[in-house]
Design a protein around this motif. Structure first.
Motif, mmCIF file in Angstrom:
data_model
loop_
_atom_site.group_PDB
_atom_site.id
_atom_site.type_symbol
_atom_site.label_atom_id
_atom_site.label_comp_id
_atom_site.label_asym_id
_atom_site.label_seq_id
_atom_site.Cartn_x
_atom_site.Cartn_y
_atom_site.Cartn_z
ATOM 1 N N HIS A 80 60.588 39.226 -13.522
ATOM 2 C CA HIS A 80 61.231 37.977 -13.895
ATOM 3 C C HIS A 80 61.300 37.942 -15.406
ATOM 4 C CE1 HIS A 80 59.827 36.791 -9.821
ATOM 5 N NE2 HIS A 80 60.962 36.122 -9.829
ATOM 6 N N LEU A 81 62.493 37.989 -15.913
ATOM 7 C CA LEU A 81 62.624 37.926 -17.361
ATOM 8 C C LEU A 81 62.675 36.488 -17.857
ATOM 9 C CD1 LEU A 81 65.107 40.735 -18.494
ATOM 10 C CD2 LEU A 81 62.636 40.640 -18.728
ATOM 11 N N SER A 82 63.272 35.665 -17.084
ATOM 12 C CA SER A 82 63.421 34.296 -17.563
ATOM 13 C C SER A 82 63.639 33.378 -16.380
ATOM 14 C CB SER A 82 64.616 34.188 -18.524
ATOM 15 O OG SER A 82 64.914 32.850 -18.790
ATOM 16 N N ASP A 83 63.055 32.235 -16.506
ATOM 17 C CA ASP A 83 63.364 31.164 -15.557
ATOM 18 C C ASP A 83 63.005 29.853 -16.235
ATOM 19 O OD1 ASP A 83 64.023 29.671 -13.423
ATOM 20 O OD2 ASP A 83 62.380 30.311 -12.128
ATOM 21 N N GLU A 84 63.754 29.543 -17.238
ATOM 22 C CA GLU A 84 63.463 28.353 -18.022
ATOM 23 C C GLU A 84 64.746 27.789 -18.591
ATOM 24 O OE1 GLU A 84 61.461 29.341 -21.761
ATOM 25 O OE2 GLU A 84 61.672 31.425 -21.179
#
Lengths: 301, 1006
Positions: free
Chosen positions: B957-961
Motif C-alpha cells: 500500500h503506497l497511499s491511502d490518504e
C-alpha cells in the motif's frame, strides 16, 4: 495399505523441498502460473484431485490417461498476453505430456516512447503420468524463463503429484508444484514459490447428469505460508456425443507480502463438447484488478 | 398380315410423317432446295432431348458469322479444286483485277464461289439431286456469258459432272444439268476433274468438256451447248480416251485434266493434258480432233519417285502447264509443247509459309498477261500473284508475291508488347490464318514503322522494333502505339475478315543517365558514371560539374572528381549526348545534381566505409551514415542499437545533414584495431578479441535509446563479460554537425551543468549532457581536431592531442569546422555490473536557449545514490523552449522518477482531475519508482495507490490518504508491505481516487 502408501508419498512430497530453500532469498511472484484452462479456472482453480490434462498444471498426476491437445488463452487484467498449450498422449507405457505456457507483457515502455523494452515469462514442461490401479502418479519437469527489460533469468522446476480414487465418486489428490529456483545472468537466485496443493473431489452421477464438487488448499512451503483456497462445482449433462457443463467456483489467494489481504475472486463458466471437440469459457470477477476471461479449446484423440 | 387399304394409307402416312421429321443434321432438308437459290441449308438441333428445332438458312443471308453460329461450322471446310474467270484485266499493271472464282468443298459437299474483295457464296449441299453434291472435286469455269459463269463440277460421289450457272450480279447460282453418261451408256464413275474446252470460239456454244473419269481410268469427252441465261444445257457424248494401264495410251486413276484449243486457219489444234495420277506421270495428247494418243513425256526433274502425286493442271497464257503435286507440296511448271521441266514453286518443308502449299490438289491460271494462280490446298485457296519471267524461266515470288486466302478464318488475335528504352518487341498470337501486319504509330497517329506482312497459321509470332522509323532514323521519345492487324484479305458480306489489337508503349531512345556515388565522406576520387538507353555507341558525350564549363565532346561517358574531407562538396554534373550522324546535340541529355555530403574528416572516415551504401539511422532517407556496416546493427524506425561489442572502439555512429546530428561512439580506454586512423573499423561483432584497457576483458556496449527526436537521451550500457575491470573510463565520442557553414562553430562546456555544447550562429546549437553517471565518477571532456585526429588511446596521457575544455570557455583546437570531442566518465569499475551512461542530446535555436534547457534538465535530474554504479534511463522531450517565468511547460512523455520536478513543471490546468502516474517503469536495485500525480484545485482528494502482483495480490500500500490540491510524487522502493524486496517481475500499480481509477505496470529488475 494403498492409502497408507499414498499418504507416505504425499508426505514426502511436502517435506522434501523444504530443506532445499535458504532463507532470505526473494521469491518469485510469477511462478507457478495460475490455471489458465477455462475448466479449472471456472471452478476457482480447484482440481488437484481431478483427472484430465486441463488439471495437469495443478497436479501432474492428472495427466494420466489423457490423449489430446488443448489451447487456452487468458485475458489478463494486467495487460499480459497469456497462452497455454498442452499436448498429451497415452500408450501402454503411460502418458507423456508437454505443456507450454507463456505470459507476454509486451513492450512495457512503449508509452515511454522506448521500443524493445519488453517483459515475459514462460514455462515449458514435460510430464509423465501413469495409472496405477486406483492411483495416478505423475511428475513433470519445467524449464522456467523470465525476461524483464532484457534482464533474463532461468531455472528449473519440478512438479510431483498423485491422485487416488477412493470410490463412490470420491477422489483425493496432492502435489508439490514448482520446486526449484531461478538465476539471472549475475547469478542472483530467485526461489520459486513452491507449494503443496492437496484437495478432493466428489462426483454424483444421476443418469446423464453429473455434479462434481472440488476443493483445494495450496500451502506455500516457506514464507508467510498464507494458503490459497480453491473451491468449485461443476454440473455436466451429456447425451450421445453432445455434452454441456456449467461451473462456478471461488478462490482466495493468500498474501505472502505481509499486506494481510487475500485476493478473492468468484469464478463461473461453462463448456460444450461434441465428440472429441470441446470448448470452455470461464470468467473471474470481483478481484482487485479487472475481471479475467479464460477461453480453452480442446481436441481429443 | 394383310392390311386393309385404309389402314395401309394411314400406315404410310405415319411413315411419311416419321420420314419428314427433321433429322439431327442438315442433309435432311435437301428436298426443299430450289435451284435458283445459291444455298438453302437446314440446321437442326435437338432441344432438351424432346424435339428438333431447325433453322432454315437462305443464301442471301449467309455470312461467316451467321453460318458459324447457326451451322456450327465454317462455310469452308476442305477445298479441293478451283477455277477462275478473269472479269477485268488491268492493262497497265497487266494483272487480273477482278476474277470470279469457284472452289469445290468436298467435305461440305458444296461449291464456294465469289469475287475477291466483293462477296463470297456457297452453293449446294449434300445429296444427289439437282443443286446437290457428293464429294465434289474438280471445277472448271467457262467463259462468262453476261453475268453468268458456267461451272462444271466433277461431282465424284454422284458419278456425274454438275453444270451450274453462277451470277456475279445476283450473286446466285442455278442448276443447269448434269453429265453422267447415262444417255450414251458411258457412265462416269468417280470423276475427279473436268476441263472446259472453249474451242477457241467467242461463244460458249458447241463447246467440249473433258472429264477425268477416274474410277474408269479414262478421259471422257462431251460436247455441250450452254445457255446460262435460261439455265438450259444440251449435251452429247463424243469420245472416251485411254484404258487402264501404264502404257503410252493408258491411264491409272487420272485425277487431273486440262485442255486447250487454238485455231489456226482452217485447223483447230487441241492439246490435252492429263495427270495420270496412279502412274505418277503427266500425259499430253495432241489429238487434233483425232484424239490419238501421244507418247508419254515425263521429265526426270519433276518425277520424284514415289512421292509425287499429280492432280490438277492448268495452262497459262503462254501455253505452259502448271501442275499441283500434292505428294510434294509444290507446283510444277512444264513447257506445254513437250512437257519439259521449267521450274517448281513451293517450299516443301514448310507448307504454311508464304508461297508454300500444303497438299495442293489443283491449280488454276487466270487469263492475264501476268499469271495469277489459284492453288488449292488442304483447307485453303491461295491466290498467288507470281510474275513469271520467261527469260529466267522462274517465278520471282519475292518481287510481287501477294497472297490472298479464300476460305480461311481469321480468329482471335492476342497482342502485347514489351518495351524498354529504345526498343520494343511485339508479341502476338494468331488464331486462324491470314496475313498479319504490325504498324507502329506515333502520338499523332502517324505510322512511323511497319513490318512485313506475316502469313502464318496459328501460333505466337514476334516482331522486334529497334526504335527506327521507316527512314532509318530513331524516333523521338514518347508514347507509341502498336497496331497488329490480322486479316484474310477477303471480303465477306459482313466486312473484311480481320482482327485488330493495339496498345501503347513508351519509347525513349535519348535518355542519358548520370549517376554518382550516393555520398562521400572520405578523401578520394569518385567516379561519375553515365549511361544511355540509346542503342548507338557512336554518340559523344560531354560533362560538367560544379557549374564548370563543358569539356569537349568525347566518346567517354564517365567522369570523375576528387573531394577532400572537411568541406561540403557539391557537384553539378551534366551529361549530354550528341549524335554525330546528324549533329543533333539537344536530342537527349540529363543533368544530375550531385549532392556530396560533408565528410566529417579528412582521414577519419572509416576505411571500410561502403561508398555505395550506409545505414540511415533515423529512418530518414536523407540521412547518410558513414559507418562501418559491420560495427552497427540498426533497425530503421526503431531507433535502437543493441549488442554491439567493442571495447575501445566505436560501436556506431551517424551523421545527418543539418543541425539534428548526433554521432555517437562508444569509447573505452584503449582503442582497438589496426592503424592509427580514428576510429578504426571494428572487428566483427562478437569478436572475442576485443579487449578493454586493463586487458582482455570483453566489454559489451549497448545502445538502448531512441533517436528520432530532437531532444533525447541515449542510454549506453556497458557491461563487462568478466569482472575485474576497474578504474576505466566509459564514454562517447561525439561529432556534431551543425550545418552547411561550419567555419564559425564554437565549442564550450558549462561545468555547472555538465553541458558540452557546440554552437553555430546560423544553425543553432547542440548540447550534450550526461544525465546520469556512476557515483563518484567524474566527467571528462576532451576535444580534438582533424589536425590531431589520430586517435590516442589515453587522452590524459597525450595532452598534445587533446585540449581539455575549460569551464565556461569557448575554445577550439585545430580547424574551427572540425568539432569532435569525447565525453567520458570515470573511473568506474565494471565488476559491479553494468554501467549505464545517459547522455542527453539537446538542440536549441541558439546557445542561450540551449543553456536554459540544460539548466532545467540538470535541475530535474536527481542525484545518483552514492555507491551506485547504475543510473536509470530517462527520456523526455520538451516541445517548447523554456518559457518565461510563470508560463507553463508543455511536457510530453516525461520520466518522473528522474525528474522530481515533473509535477511542478507539468503545470496542471486548473480544474483538471487527478493526474495518474505516468511513466514509471524500471526499478533497479537501488532505484526508486516514482509515481507522480496531482490533485486539482478545489477540494482535497483521497488517493489510494496499491501495488499488486500479476495474480492480483496486494504487494504494497503506497497511499491511502487525503491529499490537498497540488502535485505529489510517491516513491516505491521495490519492497513489499513486510519490507522485503520483491522478486523481479511485472507489478501493477493501481491508483484510485474519487472519479478516477487507473493502472500502470511496473517492472522490477534485479
Amino acid at each position: 495399505m494403498r492409502a497408507r502408501a499414498a499418504a507416505a508419498v504425499i508426505a514426502s512430497l511436502v517435506a522434501s523441498p523444504c530443506a532445499s530453500f535458504a532463507q532470505g532469498e526473494v521469491v518469485s511472484s510469477t511462478f507457478p502460473f495460475p490455471a489458465w484452462h477455462a475448466a479449472p479456472a471456472a471452478e476457482g482453480g480447484a482440481g488437484s484431485a481431478r483427472p484430465g490434462m486441463e488439471y495437469a498444471v495443478l497436479n501432474p498426476a492428472a495427466l494420466a490417461g489423457a490423449r489430446g491437445g488443448q489451447f487456452s488463452r487468458h485475458d489478463s487484467p494486467a495487460g499480459s498476453d497469456d497462452n497455454l498449450i498442452t499436448l498429451a498422449h497415452t500408450g501402454r507405457w503411460g502418458t507423456l505430456g508437454v505443456t507450454f505456457q507463456r505470459r507476454d507483457w509486451g513492450e512495457v515502455a512503449r508509452d515511454l516512447g522506448l521500443d524493445d523494452l519488453s517483459a515475459g515469462e514462460q514455462d515449458i514442461s514435460v510430464g509423465y503420468a501413469r495409472v496405477l490401479g486406483q492411483f495416478r502418479a505423475g511428475v513433470s519437469v519445467a524449464r522456467l524463463d523470465t525476461d524483464y527489460l532484457g534482464v533474463r533469468a532461468g531455472g528449473w522446476g519440478v512438479d510431483v503429484g498423485m491422485q487416488a480414487d477412493a470410490g463412490r465418486g470420491l477422489r483425493v489428490g496432492a502435489a508439490m508444484i514448482h520446486a526449484g529456483r531461478l538465476e539471472n545472468d549475475e547469478g542472483d537466485p530467485v526461489r520459486l514459490p513452491a507449494r503443496v496443493r492437496s484437495g478432493g473431489s466428489w462426483t454424483l452421477t444421476r443418469s446423464a447428469l453429473a455434479v462434481t464438487t472440488s476443493g483445494d488448499v495450496a500451502v506455500p512451503l516457506e514464507g508467510k505460508r498464507d494458503p490459497d483456497l480453491h473451491a468449485g462445482v461443476q454440473a455436466g449433462y451429456g447425451r450421445g456425443s453432445l455434452g454441456a457443463v456449467l461451473r462456478t467456483g471461488w478462490r482466495s489467494l493468500g498474501n505472502p507480502y505481509g499486506a494481510g489481504e487475500a485476493e478473492k475472486n468468484w469464478t463461473f463458466g461453462g463448456g460444450v463438447s461434441f465428440g472429441k471437440l470441446r470448448a470452455d469459457l470461464a470468467r473471474a470477477v470481483g478481484g482487485s484488478l479487472d475481471d479475467e476471461t479464460f477461453l480453452s479449446l480442446s481436441v481429443g484423440w | 398380315m394383310k392390311l386393309i387399304p385404309q389402314m395401309r394409307v394411314a400406315f404410310l402416312a405415319i411413315l411419311a410423317l416419321i420420314a419428314l421429321q427433321p433429322g439431327t443434321s442438315a442433309p435432311a432438308a435437301a428436298q426443299t432446295f430450289l435451284a435458283t437459290r445459291a444455298i438453302d441449308v437446314t440446321k437442326c438441333e435437338r432441344v432438351l432431348g424432346l424435339f428438333n428445332r431447325c433453322v432454315n438458312i437462305e443464301s442471301d443471308r449467309i455470312t461467316r458469322d451467321f453460318t458459324r453460329a447457326k451451322l456450327g461450322q465454317n462455310l469452308f471446310a476442305n477445298t479441293w479444286s478451283t477455277s477462275s474467270d478473269c472479269k477485268w484485266v488491268d492493262a497497265s499493271e497487266q494483272v487480273c483485277k477482278r476474277a470470279v472464282s469457284a472452289g469445290s468443298d468436298p467435305l461440305a459437299h458444296r461449291l464456294v464461289w465469289g469475287t475477291v474483295d466483293r462477296f463470297l457464296r456457297a452453293y449446294g449441299g449434300f445429296g444427289s439431286g439437282a443443286g446437290q453434291f457428293s464429294m465434289p472435286k474438280g471445277v472448271s469455269m467457262a467463259r462468262a456469258e453476261g453475268e453468268w459463269h458456267v461451272v462444271f463440277v466433277a461431282d465424284a460421289g454422284n458419278n456425274r459432272v454438275a453444270v451450274i450457272a453462277l451470277g456475279d450480279q445476283c450473286r446466285c447460282g442455278k442448276w443447269m444439268g448434269e453429265i453422267d453418261g447415262s444417255e450414251s451408256g458411258v457412265r462416269l464413275s468417280g470423276p475427279s476433274d473436268v476441263s472446259w474446252d472453249h474451242r477457241a470460239t467467242w461463244s460458249i456454244q458447241d463447246d467440249r468438256v473433258f472429264i477425268a473419269d477416274t474410277e474408269n481410268n479414262r478421259i471422257v469427252v462431251y460436247g455441250v451447248n450452254l445457255d446460262p441465261v435460261t439455265g438450259t444445257m444440251s449435251k452429247h457424248y463424243i469420245a472416251s480416251l485411254g484404258t487402264e494401264g501404264s502404257g503410252p495410251m493408258q491411264l491409272r486413276r487420272p485425277e487431273g485434266v486440262e485442255v486447250r484449243s487454238s485455231r489456226v486457219p482452217h485447223f483447230l489444234i487441241t492439246t490435252l493434258y492429263v495427270s495420270d495420277t496412279g502412274n505418277q506421270r503427266v500425259l499430253s495428247w495432241s489429238p487434233d480432233n483425232q484424239y490419238s494418243s501421244l507418247p508419254t513425256t515425263q521429265s526426270a526433274e519433276f518425277a520424284a519417285p514415289g512421292s509425287s502425286e499429280f492432280l490438277g493442271l492448268s495452262l497459262d497464257a503462254f501455253g505452259d502447264l502448271t501442275i499441283a503435286d500434292r505428294g510434294q507440296n509444290r507446283l510444277l511448271k512444264l513447257k506445254g509443247s513437250d512437257l519439259s521441266f521449267l521450274t517448281t514453286y513451293g517450299n516443301q518443308t514448310n507448307a504454311w509459309a508464304v508461297g508454300s502449299f500444303n497438299a495442293p490438289t489443283d491449280v488454276e491460271t487466270v487469263r492475264a498477261y501476268h499469271q495469277l494462280y489459284d492453288v488449292v490446298g488442304t483447307d485453303r485457296i491461295s491466290i498467288e500473284h507470281l510474275p513469271y519471267s520467261q527469260t529466267t524461266e522462274a517465278w520471282s515470288a519475292s518481287t510481287g508475291g501477294q497472297t490472298h486466302r479464300l476460305g480461311v478464318e481469321v480468329g482471335a488475335l492476342q497482342a502485347h508488347t514489351q518495351a524498354g528504352g529504345c526498343w520494343a518487341s511485339f508479341w502476338f498470337h494468331i488464331t486462324g490464318q491470314g496475313s498479319t501486319r504490325v504498324v507502329v504509330k506515333n502520338s499523332l497517329g502517324a505510322a512511323v514503322r511497319g513490318f512485313t506482312t506475316v502469313v502464318t497459321p496459328s501460333g505466337w509470332k514476334n516482331e522486334y522494333w529497334d526504335g527506327r522509323n521507316d527512314a532509318g532514323a530513331f524516333v523521338p521519345g514518347g508514347t507509341y502505339t502498336y497496331e497488329v492487324r490480322h486479316e484474310s484479305g477477303y471480303t465477306y458480306d459482313d466486312g473484311l475478315l480481320q482482327t485488330v489489337q493495339s496498345g501503347t508503349f513508351p519509347m525513349d531512345c535519348y535518355t542519358v543517365n548520370a549517376s554518382t556515388p550516393a555520398f562521400v565522406t572520405q578523401k578520394g576520387t569518385f567516379y561519375l558514371t553515365g549511361s544511355a538507353t540509346h542503342p548507338s555507341d557512336s554518340w559523344t558525350w560531354r560533362q560538367s560539374y560544379n557549374g564548370g564549363s563543358y569539356n569537349d565532346w568525347e566518346f567517354a561517358q564517365n567522369s570523375s572528381f576528387t573531394t577532400y574531407g572537411g568541406e561540403r562538396f557539391t557537384a553539378d554534373w551534366e551529361l549530354s549526348a550528341r549524335r554525330p550522324s546528324d549533329g543533333a546535340t539537344s536530342s537527349g541529355y540529363a543533368t544530375t545534381l550531385i549532392d556530396v555530403p560533408e565528410c566529417p574528416g579528412y582521414d577519419i572516415c572509416p576505411p571500410t566505409y561502403d561508398r555505395n551504401g550506409g545505414t540511415p539511422m533515423l529512418g530518414d532517407s536523407s540521412v547518410r551514415a558513414p559507418m562501418n556496416g559491420d560495427s552497427l546493427r540498426h533497425v530503421p524506425g526503431q531507433g535502437r542499437m543493441r549488442d554491439h561489442y567493442g571495447s575501445g572502439a566505436w560501436v556506431g555512429g551517424r551523421t545527418e545533414r543539418g543541425p539534428r546530428v548526433v554521432q555517437l561512439f562508444s569509447l573505452f580506454g584503449t582503442h582497438q584495431g589496426s592503424g592509427t586512423a580514428w576510429p578504426n573499423a571494428l572487428a566483427s561483432e562478437g569478436d572475442a578479441t576485443q579487449i578493454s584497457a586493463d586487458g582482455d576483458r570483453p566489454v559489451k556496449v549497448a545502445f538502448t535509446s531512441g533517436a528520432a527526436e530532437a531532444y533525447e537521451v541515449h542510454k549506453v550500457k556497458f557491461s563487462a563479460a568478466q569482472a575485474g575491470f576497474r578504474d576505466g573510463y566509459v564514454g562517447l565520442a561525439l561529432d556534431p554537425d551543425l550545418g552547411l557553414r561550419a567555419s564559425d562553430d564554437s565549442l564550450g562546456m558549462d561545468t555547472e551543468t555538465g553541458l558540452v555544447w557546440v554552437a553555430d550562429p546560423d544553425s543553432g546549437a547542440i548540447g550534450y549532457m550526461v544525465t546520469g553517471r556512476p557515483s563518484g565518477s567524474q566527467m571528462v571532456v576532451r576535444q580534438f581536431s582533424r589536425n590531431k585526429d589520430t586517435w590516442h588511446p589515453d587522452p590524459a596521457a597525450d595532452s598534445a592531442a587533446y585540449a581539455e575544455l575549460t569551464a565556461n570557455a569557448s575554445m577550439l583546437t585545430g580547424r574551427r569546422d572540425d568539432v569532435r570531442f569525447v565525453i567520458a566518465v570515470g573511473p568506474v569499475a565494471l565488476a559491479a555490473g553494468d554501467i549505464e551512461l545517459g547522455v542527453a542530446v539537446i538542440r536549441a535555436a541558439n546557445l542561450t536557449d540551449l543553456r536554459r534547457q540544460a539548466a532545467e534538465i540538470a535541475r530535474r535530474t536527481p542525484a545518483v545514490a552514492a555507491g551506485s554504479g547504475r543510473t536509470g534511463i530517462t527520456r523526455f522531450r520538451i516541445t517548447q523552449a523554456p518559457p518565461q517565468a510563470g508560463a507553463q511547460y508543455n511536457v510530453e512523455r516525461v520520466s518522473p522518477d528522474l525528474i522530481p520536478g515533473l509535477a511542478d513543471a507539468a503545470g496542471l490546468a486548473p480544474g483538471s482531475r487527478v493526474i495518474a502516474p505516468d511513466l514509471r517503469e524500471q526499478v533497479r536495485a537501488n532505484g526508486i519508482m516514482a509515481l507522480a500525480f496531482a490533485v486539482p484545485d478545489g477540494t482535497a482528494a483521497r488517493v489510494e495507490i496499491r501495488i499488486h502482483d500479476a495474480a492480483g495480490r496486494i504487494v504494497r500500500h503506497l497511499s491511502d490518504e487525503s491529499f490537498e490540491p497540488g502535485a505529489y510524487r510517491l516513491q516505491w522502493d521495490g519492497n513489499d508491505e513486510a519490507g522485503a524486496k520483491v522478486a523481479p517481475g511485472v507489478y501493477i500499480a493501481v491508483m484510485q481516487a474519487p472519479g478516477y481509477r487507473g493502472t500502470t505496470r511496473l517492472v522490477v529488475v534485479r
